[in-house]
Design a protein around this motif. Sequence first.
Motif, PDB file in Angstrom:
ATOM      1  N   LEU A 137      -4.995   4.797 -12.015  1.00  0.00           N
ATOM      2  CA  LEU A 137      -4.728   3.807 -10.801  1.00  0.00           C
ATOM      3  C   LEU A 137      -3.964   4.112 -10.293  1.00  0.00           C
ATOM      4  N   LYS A 138      -4.098   4.433  -8.259  1.00  0.00           N
ATOM      5  CA  LYS A 138      -2.974   5.417  -7.706  1.00  0.00           C
ATOM      6  C   LYS A 138      -2.751   3.532  -6.671  1.00  0.00           C
ATOM      7  N   ILE A 139      -1.414   3.262  -7.003  1.00  0.00           N
ATOM      8  CA  ILE A 139      -1.543   2.089  -6.610  1.00  0.00           C
ATOM      9  C   ILE A 139       0.348   2.485  -5.465  1.00  0.00           C
ATOM     10  N   LEU A 140      -1.049   1.767  -3.652  1.00  0.00           N
ATOM     11  CA  LEU A 140       0.023   1.812  -2.939  1.00  0.00           C
ATOM     12  C   LEU A 140       1.464   1.216  -2.398  1.00  0.00           C
ATOM     13  N   CYS A 141       2.637   0.754  -2.568  1.00  0.00           N
ATOM     14  CA  CYS A 141       3.349   0.021  -2.184  1.00  0.00           C
ATOM     15  C   CYS A 141       3.836   0.463  -0.905  1.00  0.00           C
ATOM     16  N   LEU A 142       3.582  -1.184   0.061  1.00  0.00           N
ATOM     17  CA  LEU A 142       4.207  -0.641   1.614  1.00  0.00           C
ATOM     18  C   LEU A 142       5.261  -1.196   2.118  1.00  0.00           C
ATOM     19  N   LYS A 179      -0.502  10.380   7.277  1.00  0.00           N
ATOM     20  CA  LYS A 179       0.289  10.684   6.189  1.00  0.00           C
ATOM     21  C   LYS A 179      -0.150  10.451   4.645  1.00  0.00           C
ATOM     22  N   LEU A 180       0.577   9.465   4.447  1.00  0.00           N
ATOM     23  CA  LEU A 180       0.112   8.259   3.827  1.00  0.00           C
ATOM     24  C   LEU A 180      -1.816   8.550   3.346  1.00  0.00           C
ATOM     25  N   LYS A 181      -2.855   9.341   3.998  1.00  0.00           N
ATOM     26  CA  LYS A 181      -4.049   8.720   3.381  1.00  0.00           C
ATOM     27  C   LYS A 181      -3.713   9.605   2.202  1.00  0.00           C
ATOM     28  N   ALA A 182      -3.170  11.057   2.512  1.00  0.00           N
ATOM     29  CA  ALA A 182      -3.297  11.703   0.996  1.00  0.00           C
ATOM     30  C   ALA A 182      -3.105  11.678  -0.505  1.00  0.00           C
ATOM     31  N   THR A 183      -2.371   9.850  -0.629  1.00  0.00           N
ATOM     32  CA  THR A 183      -2.063   9.645  -1.981  1.00  0.00           C
ATOM     33  C   THR A 183      -3.274   9.045  -2.701  1.00  0.00           C
ATOM     34  N   SER A 184      -4.105   8.648  -1.154  1.00  0.00           N
ATOM     35  CA  SER A 184      -5.871   8.281  -2.211  1.00  0.00           C
ATOM     36  C   SER A 184      -5.493   7.189  -2.671  1.00  0.00           C
ATOM     37  N   PRO A 185      -4.806   6.535  -2.136  1.00  0.00           N
ATOM     38  CA  PRO A 185      -5.339   5.367  -2.993  1.00  0.00           C
ATOM     39  C   PRO A 185      -6.033   4.668  -3.792  1.00  0.00           C
ATOM     40  N   ASP A 186      -6.291   3.297  -5.185  1.00  0.00           N
ATOM     41  CA  ASP A 186      -6.777   2.887  -5.091  1.00  0.00           C
ATOM     42  C   ASP A 186      -6.815   1.261  -4.750  1.00  0.00           C
ATOM     43  N   LEU A 187      -5.187   0.626  -4.425  1.00  0.00           N
ATOM     44  CA  LEU A 187      -4.866   0.022  -4.448  1.00  0.00           C
ATOM     45  C   LEU A 187      -4.225  -0.058  -4.085  1.00  0.00           C
ATOM     46  N   ILE A 188      -3.617  -1.261  -2.626  1.00  0.00           N
ATOM     47  CA  ILE A 188      -3.155  -0.879  -0.898  1.00  0.00           C
ATOM     48  C   ILE A 188      -1.886  -2.446  -1.223  1.00  0.00           C
ATOM     49  N   LEU A 189      -1.054  -2.263  -1.638  1.00  0.00           N
ATOM     50  CA  LEU A 189      -0.341  -3.959  -1.646  1.00  0.00           C
ATOM     51  C   LEU A 189       0.532  -3.741  -0.222  1.00  0.00           C
ATOM     52  N   THR A 190      -0.028  -4.711   0.822  1.00  0.00           N
ATOM     53  CA  THR A 190       1.025  -4.599   1.877  1.00  0.00           C
ATOM     54  C   THR A 190       1.473  -6.020   2.103  1.00  0.00           C
ATOM     55  N   HIS A 191       2.159  -6.312   3.459  1.00  0.00           N
ATOM     56  CA  HIS A 191       2.206  -7.442   4.274  1.00  0.00           C
ATOM     57  C   HIS A 191       1.052  -7.864   5.088  1.00  0.00           C
ATOM     58  N   ASN A 192       1.576  -9.299   4.940  1.00  0.00           N
ATOM     59  CA  ASN A 192       0.037  -9.689   5.422  1.00  0.00           C
ATOM     60  C   ASN A 192       0.209 -10.100   7.164  1.00  0.00           C
ATOM     61  N   LEU A 193      -0.910 -10.186   7.054  1.00  0.00           N
ATOM     62  CA  LEU A 193      -1.632  -9.494   9.029  1.00  0.00           C
ATOM     63  C   LEU A 193      -0.983 -10.730   9.336  1.00  0.00           C
ATOM     64  N   HIS A 194      -0.890 -11.624   9.063  1.00  0.00           N
ATOM     65  CA  HIS A 194      -0.501 -13.442   9.916  1.00  0.00           C
ATOM     66  C   HIS A 194       1.287 -13.418   9.874  1.00  0.00           C
ATOM     67  N   ASP A 195       2.138 -12.397   9.177  1.00  0.00           N
ATOM     68  CA  ASP A 195       3.487 -13.066   8.965  1.00  0.00           C
ATOM     69  C   ASP A 195       4.446 -13.223  10.400  1.00  0.00           C
ATOM     70  N   ALA A 196       5.213 -14.181  10.272  1.00  0.00           N
ATOM     71  CA  ALA A 196       6.139 -14.646  11.378  1.00  0.00           C
ATOM     72  C   ALA A 196       6.870 -12.768  12.245  1.00  0.00           C
ATOM     73  N   HIS A 197       7.317 -12.156  10.904  1.00  0.00           N
ATOM     74  CA  HIS A 197       8.059 -11.168  11.375  1.00  0.00           C
ATOM     75  C   HIS A 197       6.926  -9.690  12.025  1.00  0.00           C
ATOM     76  N   GLN A 198       7.670  -8.991  13.345  1.00  0.00           N
ATOM     77  CA  GLN A 198       6.957  -7.945  14.296  1.00  0.00           C
ATOM     78  C   GLN A 198       6.544  -6.847  13.045  1.00  0.00           C
ATOM     79  N   ASP A 199       7.808  -6.426  12.349  1.00  0.00           N
ATOM     80  CA  ASP A 199       7.454  -5.188  12.215  1.00  0.00           C
ATOM     81  C   ASP A 199       6.743  -5.479  10.139  1.00  0.00           C
ATOM     82  N   HIS A 200       5.984  -6.660   9.384  1.00  0.00           N
ATOM     83  CA  HIS A 200       5.856  -6.867   8.619  1.00  0.00           C
ATOM     84  C   HIS A 200       3.899  -7.050   9.914  1.00  0.00           C
ATOM     85  N   ARG A 201       4.116  -7.358  10.617  1.00  0.00           N
ATOM     86  CA  ARG A 201       1.946  -7.924  10.857  1.00  0.00           C
ATOM     87  C   ARG A 201       2.038  -6.045  10.786  1.00  0.00           C
TER      88      ARG A 201
END
Length: 219
Positions: free
Chosen positions: A14-19, A99-121
């Motif tokens: 199981l390939k998990i991409l943590c961002l 470049k991260l597309k090459a990891t071909s993840p099954d699951l991606i853990l990332t920030h929330n689209l509605h996060d108040a921090h501009q980098d997170h968004r």
Amino acid sequence: MLSLRLPLDEASPLKILCLGAHSDDIEIGCGGTILHLARQYPNAVFHWVVFSAVGVRAAEAKHSAALFAGTALRGPLLKAFQDGFMPFVGGEVKATFEKLKATSPDLILTHNLHDAHQDHRLLAELTWNTFRDHLILEYEIPKYDGDLGQPNLFVPLESEVCDKKVRYILEAFESQKNKLWFRQDTFFSLMRLRGMECNAPSGYAEAFHIRKVAIGSIR
Ligand SMILES: [Zn+2]
């Protein structure tokens, strides 16, 4: 509540991409889930990417990724974008995503689209923009801005996993200890509230925003 499980295929890990935008985001947002998945799926691998990790923050991110993912760690890939300025160099951030597309993840853990921090968004937007046929879970980060919403996917955690998460965070991110909010009770209290919301047997959980999920498959 019926629990959904990720498919366990012994033949293919199981390939998990943590961002994470900053050095401690992944751990605060979904460190418990990572520890839980690593235990539940022994052949899982964690591709770990932090976009702003410079100097001592880079060393801390590296140390922490190893604590959380152990031998299942792939990376970490540590970038040096300036904290708070990512939207202004969005093209370069997007190039990293390509470049991260090459990891071909099954699951991606990332920030929330509605996060108040501009980098997170920005990272959340680029996650959806780059990965168009993937399971994406958006984690939450408590902060001064008070942007916690109403998440709709929960990962109940054993108390022992929560203890380990908080211990690892406090051990790894020594440079953050002068921040008033960077305390174990902050981390435990959010997991406690999310645990209440999903009736977690231990009382603790992490929560995510999920926008799309497909159940079952036709072959
Ligand atoms: Zn952050």
